[in-house]
Design a protein around this motif. Structure first.
Motif, PDB file in Angstrom:
ATOM      1  N   UNK A  26       0.826  -1.206   0.000  1.00 41.11           N
ATOM      2  CA  UNK A  26       0.000   0.000   0.000  1.00 41.11           C
ATOM      3  C   UNK A  26       0.862   1.260   0.000  1.00 41.11           C
ATOM      4  N   UNK A  27       1.913   1.272   0.811  1.00 42.62           N
ATOM      5  CA  UNK A  27       2.808   2.436   0.881  1.00 42.62           C
ATOM      6  C   UNK A  27       3.438   2.708  -0.483  1.00 42.62           C
ATOM      7  N   UNK A  28       3.891   1.653  -1.156  1.00 41.33           N
ATOM      8  CA  UNK A  28       4.503   1.833  -2.478  1.00 41.33           C
ATOM      9  C   UNK A  28       3.488   2.339  -3.500  1.00 41.33           C
ATOM     10  N   UNK A  29       2.257   1.862  -3.400  1.00 43.23           N
ATOM     11  CA  UNK A  29       1.224   2.248  -4.364  1.00 43.23           C
ATOM     12  C   UNK A  29       0.681   3.653  -4.081  1.00 43.23           C
ATOM     13  N   UNK A  30       0.409   3.974  -2.825  1.00 40.14           N
ATOM     14  CA  UNK A  30      -0.260   5.227  -2.468  1.00 40.14           C
ATOM     15  C   UNK A  30       0.709   6.352  -2.099  1.00 40.14           C
ATOM     16  N   UNK A  31       1.959   6.038  -1.857  1.00 43.39           N
ATOM     17  CA  UNK A  31       2.919   7.042  -1.411  1.00 43.39           C
ATOM     18  C   UNK A  31       3.032   8.256  -2.314  1.00 43.39           C
ATOM     19  N   UNK A  32       3.248   8.072  -3.614  1.00 44.56           N
ATOM     20  CA  UNK A  32       3.366   9.245  -4.497  1.00 44.56           C
ATOM     21  C   UNK A  32       2.092  10.096  -4.531  1.00 44.56           C
ATOM     22  N   UNK A  33       0.946   9.439  -4.532  1.00 45.70           N
ATOM     23  CA  UNK A  33      -0.336  10.163  -4.532  1.00 45.70           C
ATOM     24  C   UNK A  33      -0.485  10.985  -3.255  1.00 45.70           C
ATOM     25  N   UNK A  34      -0.199  10.387  -2.106  1.00 45.08           N
ATOM     26  CA  UNK A  34      -0.335  11.106  -0.833  1.00 45.08           C
ATOM     27  C   UNK A  34       0.684  12.236  -0.729  1.00 45.08           C
ATOM     28  N   UNK A  35       1.897  12.012  -1.242  1.00 43.13           N
ATOM     29  CA  UNK A  35       2.902  13.068  -1.204  1.00 43.13           C
ATOM     30  C   UNK A  35       2.472  14.259  -2.060  1.00 43.13           C
ATOM     31  N   UNK A  36       1.976  13.977  -3.258  1.00 46.07           N
ATOM     32  CA  UNK A  36       1.511  15.057  -4.139  1.00 46.07           C
ATOM     33  C   UNK A  36       0.389  15.836  -3.459  1.00 46.07           C
ATOM     34  N   UNK A  37      -0.538  15.116  -2.839  1.00 45.69           N
ATOM     35  CA  UNK A  37      -1.640  15.766  -2.138  1.00 45.69           C
ATOM     36  C   UNK A  37      -1.116  16.636  -1.006  1.00 45.69           C
ATOM     37  N   UNK A  38      -0.199  16.095  -0.209  1.00 47.62           N
ATOM     38  CA  UNK A  38       0.368  16.841   0.922  1.00 47.62           C
ATOM     39  C   UNK A  38       1.137  18.069   0.438  1.00 47.62           C
ATOM     40  N   UNK A  39       1.868  17.921  -0.657  1.00 44.09           N
ATOM     41  CA  UNK A  39       2.623  19.048  -1.190  1.00 44.09           C
ATOM     42  C   UNK A  39       1.692  20.157  -1.666  1.00 44.09           C
ATOM     43  N   UNK A  40       0.625  19.784  -2.320  1.00 47.32           N
ATOM     44  CA  UNK A  40      -0.320  20.787  -2.797  1.00 47.32           C
ATOM     45  C   UNK A  40      -1.061  21.461  -1.647  1.00 47.32           C
ATOM     46  N   UNK A  41      -1.329  20.726  -0.594  1.00 49.34           N
ATOM     47  CA  UNK A  41      -2.028  21.307   0.551  1.00 49.34           C
ATOM     48  C   UNK A  41      -1.119  22.163   1.425  1.00 49.34           C
ATOM     49  N   UNK A  42       0.154  21.769   1.542  1.00 53.55           N
ATOM     50  CA  UNK A  42       1.046  22.488   2.448  1.00 53.55           C
ATOM     51  C   UNK A  42       1.914  23.518   1.740  1.00 53.55           C
ATOM     52  N   UNK A  43       2.263  23.275   0.479  1.00 53.50           N
ATOM     53  CA  UNK A  43       3.122  24.197  -0.239  1.00 53.50           C
ATOM     54  C   UNK A  43       4.582  24.083   0.138  1.00 53.50           C
ATOM     55  N   UNK A  44       4.953  23.053   0.890  1.00 52.20           N
ATOM     56  CA  UNK A  44       6.320  22.903   1.355  1.00 52.20           C
ATOM     57  C   UNK A  44       6.694  21.421   1.321  1.00 52.20           C
ATOM     58  N   UNK A  45       7.814  21.103   0.683  1.00 54.96           N
ATOM     59  CA  UNK A  45       8.222  19.705   0.518  1.00 54.96           C
ATOM     60  C   UNK A  45       8.491  19.014   1.854  1.00 54.96           C
ATOM     61  N   UNK A  46       9.135  19.716   2.788  1.00 64.06           N
ATOM     62  CA  UNK A  46       9.444  19.103   4.077  1.00 64.06           C
ATOM     63  C   UNK A  46       8.173  18.817   4.881  1.00 64.06           C
ATOM     64  N   UNK A  47       7.262  19.767   4.889  1.00 66.07           N
ATOM     65  CA  UNK A  47       5.991  19.540   5.573  1.00 66.07           C
ATOM     66  C   UNK A  47       5.220  18.405   4.924  1.00 66.07           C
TER      67      UNK A  47
END
Length: 176
Positions: A26-47
């Protein structure tokens, strides 16, 4: 009448995966999607990385519930809740100060466009940014977006309209 059953027909092999194996997949499959979502919501790669790690931690603790339904949606909801909690704690924060002002160096034009979109999203008020990301980048319906954010469908509609209008203005200003 008697039918013959071969030994091949009687052999049944069930391969079951452990909880850890399922979750790792699941982590391998959903990781990129969740990261993209988090990046768009936070505006910061580290966050974004921190949000995804916290999301995976909470999802793992509730994996029996997550895998019973739609694990990706379950994890996305955790991610949104974590980000909303962060917004509540840092109401005075100005996200646009955290996002780099220069374009990302590199030959791929797509990277520069994505950088421009993330910077433009960071300039939107929080509610508009949340709605625009969920509606247009994650392709949720108005009802799903309202449910995810805990707001009325009418609020989703108006925040979306205002957010898209503001994004158009930002991009037009950048072209001048």
């Amino acid at each position: 009448m008697r039918t013959e059953v071969s030994d091949e027909a009687r052999v049944r092999v069930d391969v079951t995966r452990t909880k850890d194996q399922e979750f790792t997949a699941f982590v391998h499959e959903a990781g990129p999607y969740l990261y993209k979502t988090a990046l768009l919501l936070s505006g910061d790669a580290h966050r974004a990385e921190e949000l995804v790690q916290a999301t995976f931690e909470r999802t793992y603790r509730s994996w029996h519930k997550a895998r019973a339904g739609e694990p990706r949606a379950y994890a996305r909801r955790i991610l949104l809740n974590l980000r909303i909690d962060g917004w509540r704690r840092t109401r005075g924060e100005v996200v646009s100060d955290v996002v780099p002002t220069g374009s990302v160096a590199g030959p791929a034009e797509g990277v520069a466009v994505r950088d421009e979109v993330v910077r433009a999203l960071a300039l939107l008020p929080l509610t508009q940014r949340r709605v625009v990301v969920l509606r247009h980048l994650l392709d949720l319906t108005e009802q799903q977006t309202a449910r995810e954010l805990g707001i009325a469908v009418g609020t989703v509609k108006s925040a979306n309209a205002r957010g898209i209008t503001r994004l158009r203005e930002i991009f037009e200003e950048g072209e001048r």
